[in-house]
Motif scaffolding. Structure first.
Motif, PDB file in Angstrom:
ATOM      1  N   LEU A  87       4.859  73.734  46.272  1.00 50.18           N
ATOM      2  CA  LEU A  87       5.355  73.166  47.533  1.00 50.18           C
ATOM      3  C   LEU A  87       6.732  73.719  47.897  1.00 50.18           C
ATOM      4  CD1 LEU A  87       4.224  69.429  47.202  1.00 50.18           C
ATOM      5  CD2 LEU A  87       3.371  71.121  48.816  1.00 50.18           C
ATOM      6  N   GLY A 172      -2.596  55.032  53.227  1.00 49.03           N
ATOM      7  CA  GLY A 172      -1.660  55.720  54.119  1.00 49.03           C
ATOM      8  C   GLY A 172      -2.337  56.862  54.862  1.00 49.03           C
ATOM      9  N   ARG A 191       6.582  62.379  61.941  1.00 46.38           N
ATOM     10  CA  ARG A 191       5.244  61.933  61.523  1.00 46.38           C
ATOM     11  C   ARG A 191       4.967  62.364  60.084  1.00 46.38           C
ATOM     12  NH1 ARG A 191       1.454  60.863  66.272  1.00 46.38           N
ATOM     13  NH2 ARG A 191      -0.185  60.843  64.712  1.00 46.38           N
ATOM     14  N   PHE A 193       7.127  63.348  57.764  1.00 47.59           N
ATOM     15  CA  PHE A 193       8.081  62.767  56.812  1.00 47.59           C
ATOM     16  C   PHE A 193       7.639  61.359  56.410  1.00 47.59           C
ATOM     17  CE2 PHE A 193      12.115  61.074  55.263  1.00 47.59           C
ATOM     18  CZ  PHE A 193      12.605  62.160  54.549  1.00 47.59           C
ATOM     19  N   ALA A 194       7.199  60.560  57.397  1.00 48.14           N
ATOM     20  CA  ALA A 194       6.762  59.192  57.123  1.00 48.14           C
ATOM     21  C   ALA A 194       5.542  59.163  56.194  1.00 48.14           C
ATOM     22  CB  ALA A 194       6.444  58.478  58.433  1.00 48.14           C
ATOM     23  N   PHE A 195       4.621  60.110  56.416  1.00 47.75           N
ATOM     24  CA  PHE A 195       3.428  60.195  55.563  1.00 47.75           C
ATOM     25  C   PHE A 195       3.792  60.481  54.108  1.00 47.75           C
ATOM     26  CE2 PHE A 195      -0.886  59.968  57.106  1.00 47.75           C
ATOM     27  CZ  PHE A 195      -0.699  59.789  58.462  1.00 47.75           C
ATOM     28  N   LEU A 197       6.686  60.053  52.643  1.00 46.17           N
ATOM     29  CA  LEU A 197       7.532  58.995  52.080  1.00 46.17           C
ATOM     30  C   LEU A 197       6.707  57.788  51.664  1.00 46.17           C
ATOM     31  CD1 LEU A 197      11.022  57.942  52.984  1.00 46.17           C
ATOM     32  CD2 LEU A 197       9.309  56.152  53.109  1.00 46.17           C
ATOM     33  N   ALA A 198       5.753  57.374  52.510  1.00 51.11           N
ATOM     34  CA  ALA A 198       5.015  56.129  52.261  1.00 51.11           C
ATOM     35  C   ALA A 198       3.750  56.321  51.445  1.00 51.11           C
ATOM     36  CB  ALA A 198       4.680  55.457  53.592  1.00 51.11           C
ATOM     37  N   SER A 199       3.161  57.515  51.476  1.00 45.12           N
ATOM     38  CA  SER A 199       1.885  57.670  50.765  1.00 45.12           C
ATOM     39  C   SER A 199       1.781  58.998  50.008  1.00 45.12           C
ATOM     40  CB  SER A 199       0.713  57.491  51.728  1.00 45.12           C
ATOM     41  OG  SER A 199       0.863  58.321  52.858  1.00 45.12           O
ATOM     42  N   GLY A 201       1.428  62.219  47.667  1.00 43.95           N
ATOM     43  CA  GLY A 201       0.614  63.442  47.707  1.00 43.95           C
ATOM     44  C   GLY A 201      -0.626  63.354  48.579  1.00 43.95           C
ATOM     45  N   ILE A 202      -1.307  62.209  48.552  1.00 42.72           N
ATOM     46  CA  ILE A 202      -2.542  62.082  49.333  1.00 42.72           C
ATOM     47  C   ILE A 202      -2.197  62.058  50.820  1.00 42.72           C
ATOM     48  CG2 ILE A 202      -4.654  60.717  49.685  1.00 42.72           C
ATOM     49  CD1 ILE A 202      -4.405  59.792  46.785  1.00 42.72           C
ATOM     50  N   THR A 204       0.478  63.508  52.031  1.00 40.85           N
ATOM     51  CA  THR A 204       0.925  64.879  52.294  1.00 40.85           C
ATOM     52  C   THR A 204      -0.266  65.794  52.561  1.00 40.85           C
ATOM     53  OG1 THR A 204       2.873  64.534  50.934  1.00 40.85           O
ATOM     54  CG2 THR A 204       2.253  66.817  51.345  1.00 40.85           C
ATOM     55  N   ALA A 205      -1.316  65.642  51.747  1.00 41.06           N
ATOM     56  CA  ALA A 205      -2.513  66.462  51.930  1.00 41.06           C
ATOM     57  C   ALA A 205      -3.110  66.232  53.307  1.00 41.06           C
ATOM     58  CB  ALA A 205      -3.543  66.148  50.848  1.00 41.06           C
ATOM     59  N   PHE A 217       7.181  68.635  56.176  1.00 38.16           N
ATOM     60  CA  PHE A 217       8.086  67.482  56.106  1.00 38.16           C
ATOM     61  C   PHE A 217       7.520  66.379  55.216  1.00 38.16           C
ATOM     62  CE2 PHE A 217      12.007  67.777  58.543  1.00 38.16           C
ATOM     63  CZ  PHE A 217      11.879  69.082  59.003  1.00 38.16           C
TER      64      PHE A 217
ATOM     65  N   ILE B  66      -2.113  74.855  47.704  1.00 41.72           N
ATOM     66  CA  ILE B  66      -1.774  73.723  48.566  1.00 41.72           C
ATOM     67  C   ILE B  66      -2.925  73.424  49.535  1.00 41.72           C
ATOM     68  CG2 ILE B  66      -0.137  72.885  50.318  1.00 41.72           C
ATOM     69  CD1 ILE B  66       1.981  74.648  48.852  1.00 41.72           C
ATOM     70  N   LEU B  69      -5.000  70.776  48.039  1.00 37.59           N
ATOM     71  CA  LEU B  69      -4.222  69.695  47.423  1.00 37.59           C
ATOM     72  C   LEU B  69      -5.045  68.414  47.265  1.00 37.59           C
ATOM     73  CD1 LEU B  69      -1.331  69.214  46.435  1.00 37.59           C
ATOM     74  CD2 LEU B  69      -0.718  68.424  48.699  1.00 37.59           C
ATOM     75  N   PHE B  73      -6.590  65.347  43.570  1.00 36.81           N
ATOM     76  CA  PHE B  73      -6.454  63.906  43.347  1.00 36.81           C
ATOM     77  C   PHE B  73      -7.770  63.237  42.957  1.00 36.81           C
ATOM     78  CE2 PHE B  73      -2.815  64.905  46.019  1.00 36.81           C
ATOM     79  CZ  PHE B  73      -1.804  64.299  45.302  1.00 36.81           C
ATOM     80  N   THR B 102       2.212  49.647  53.624  1.00 34.67           N
ATOM     81  CA  THR B 102       2.131  51.100  53.815  1.00 34.67           C
ATOM     82  C   THR B 102       2.143  51.467  55.293  1.00 34.67           C
ATOM     83  OG1 THR B 102       0.857  51.284  51.779  1.00 34.67           O
ATOM     84  CG2 THR B 102       0.831  53.194  53.239  1.00 34.67           C
ATOM     85  N   ILE B 106       5.141  53.547  57.230  1.00 36.36           N
ATOM     86  CA  ILE B 106       4.912  54.798  57.964  1.00 36.36           C
ATOM     87  C   ILE B 106       5.439  54.666  59.394  1.00 36.36           C
ATOM     88  CG2 ILE B 106       3.134  56.330  58.939  1.00 36.36           C
ATOM     89  CD1 ILE B 106       1.554  56.027  56.391  1.00 36.36           C
ATOM     90  N   THR B 109       9.460  54.364  59.389  1.00 35.64           N
ATOM     91  CA  THR B 109      10.151  55.604  59.032  1.00 35.64           C
ATOM     92  C   THR B 109      10.030  56.655  60.141  1.00 35.64           C
ATOM     93  OG1 THR B 109       9.572  55.143  56.735  1.00 35.64           O
ATOM     94  CG2 THR B 109      10.416  57.333  57.201  1.00 35.64           C
TER      95      THR B 109
END
Lengths: 242, 127
Positions: A87, A172, A191, A193-195, A197-199, A201-202, A204-205, A217, B66, B69, B73, B102, B106, B109
């Motif tokens: 990453l 999330g 959008r 960044f919030a993903f 932060l709150a949830s 790797g999953i 982020t994917a 982000f 990536i 990714l 999981f 959650t 989201i 933030t």
């Protein structure tokens, strides 16, 4: 009879080897990914959730233990570490954007992490959950290995934290998009960044599959919130008596 | 390909060693990420062909990993489903907390970050 016996022998051999479980995991994921793309990236058709349910139902149907499955599929699990290191590349590519938004990243990181921790505590208290479960839930928004470490530190149950953390990621990734659409957030950096932060790797994917800037982000938030939360929670426990 | 895999593994290995040695709560791979990022920034303006070629190779490999990714999981996620009984009789309560907290996190933030970014943009325009 002989044929059936032979098939059984093959099965006994295969289920003890990683090849079968690796093929099954990748196959289940391809099915999940196909459905996800077919649904035009509908967040509710989460490819991770679909493949997890497919593999789990096969394990339950055949009576194979999770430990035996994981022993085979651990090579896929292993790649989570290298993927985290990798990453660094997308983050590096967008470093100019990150530099431009340093202040908002920092404020959103601290405020967002505190929001995640306190809202979890608040709702868990409201539901009258046991204190041990509440402690196990508090670090749930960060990536599983960090969350488990924090949980152990504050008196939670790490294995329970792992379950809650993965569920958080799926929730999330599946429902976050709706919240952002209702709030009409258009800024892709916000959008994503919030993903992350709150949830973790999953989330982020999910962000990566939708938009490159959002994905980057999300990856940034995943790393930063992991570090921030592992400092904030132990600090909070020193300051406040939960 | 092989060279880039070696470098990514090496950075994780260094990260894990640092984490163990200093007993940090930050996982080894995250430390590896930070170190790789620093190395990329430090070699930003290098003209050494070996380094630029290697960086290109790492970019290709990273994009590939990536890209999948989500797949990574699945094994741990299957464990979650198989061990749901750990939640005992608290399924609904726990899922409720996860859902509300959650989704609200989201929303909060993203909204906060967008508002701050817009403030900065306005400010920049005024100048």
């Amino acid at each position: 009879m002989l044929e059936k016996n032979k098939l059984y022998t093959i099965w006994v051999y295969l289920q003890a080897e990683p090849l079968f479980w690796l093929t099954l995991t990748i196959g289940a994921f391809l099915v999940g990914d196909y459905l996800y793309k077919k649904s035009k990236l509908n967040p509710l058709v989460n490819p991770v959730a679909i493949s997890i349910l497919l593999v789990a139902s096969i394990l339950i149907a055949t009576g194979i233990s999770y430990e035996r499955y994981f022993n085979g599929a651990k090579f896929i699990h292993f790649m989570l570490g290298p993927a985290t290191v990798a990453l660094a590349i997308p983050i590096y590519k967008q470093i100019h954007l990150i530099k431009k938004e340093t202040t908002s990243i920092f404020i959103s990181l601290i405020a967002g992490s505190l929001f995640a921790i306190f809202s979890t505590y608040f709702f868990a208290k409201l539901m009258k959950l046991d204190i041990e479960i509440i402690y196990s839930m508090m670090p749930r928004s960060v990536t599983a290995p960090i969350a488990m470490g924090i949980s152990e530190l504050i008196g939670g149950v790490p294995s329970l934290t792992a379950i809650i953390t993965i569920l958080t990621g799926i929730v999330g990734a599946s429902f976050g998009t709706f919240a952002l659409d209702i709030l009409r957030v258009k800024d892709m950096t916000a959008r994503g960044f919030a993903f992350g932060l709150a949830s973790h790797g999953i989330g982020t994917a999910r962000a990566m599959s939708r938009n490159e800037t959002a994905g980057i982000f999300a990856a940034l938030a995943l790393g930063l919130s992991g570090v921030a939360t592992s400092i904030i929670i132990p600090l909070l426990f020193k300051l406040i008596n939960f | 390909m092989l060279k880039s895999i070696f470098i990514i593994f090496l950075f994780q290995l260094i990260g894990e060693s640092i984490q163990k040695y200093f007993e940090l709560t930050i996982p080894g791979p995250v430390i590896g990420l930070i170190l790789l990022l620093i190395s990329l920034i430090l070699t930003k303006s290098t003209k050494n062909i070996f380094i630029t070629k290697t960086k290109e190779e790492i970019t290709t490999t990273s994009n590939f990993i990536i890209g999948y990714l989500s797949l990574l999981f699945v094994p741990i996620g299957v464990g979650v489903v198989m061990h749901l009984s750990y939640l005992e009789n608290n399924y609904i309560e726990v899922l409720g907390v996860i859902f509300f907290s959650t989704v609200l996190t989201i929303g909060f933030t993203a909204l906060l970050m967008e508002i701050i970014n817009n403030q900065f943009k306005k400010h920049a325009r005024k100048k």
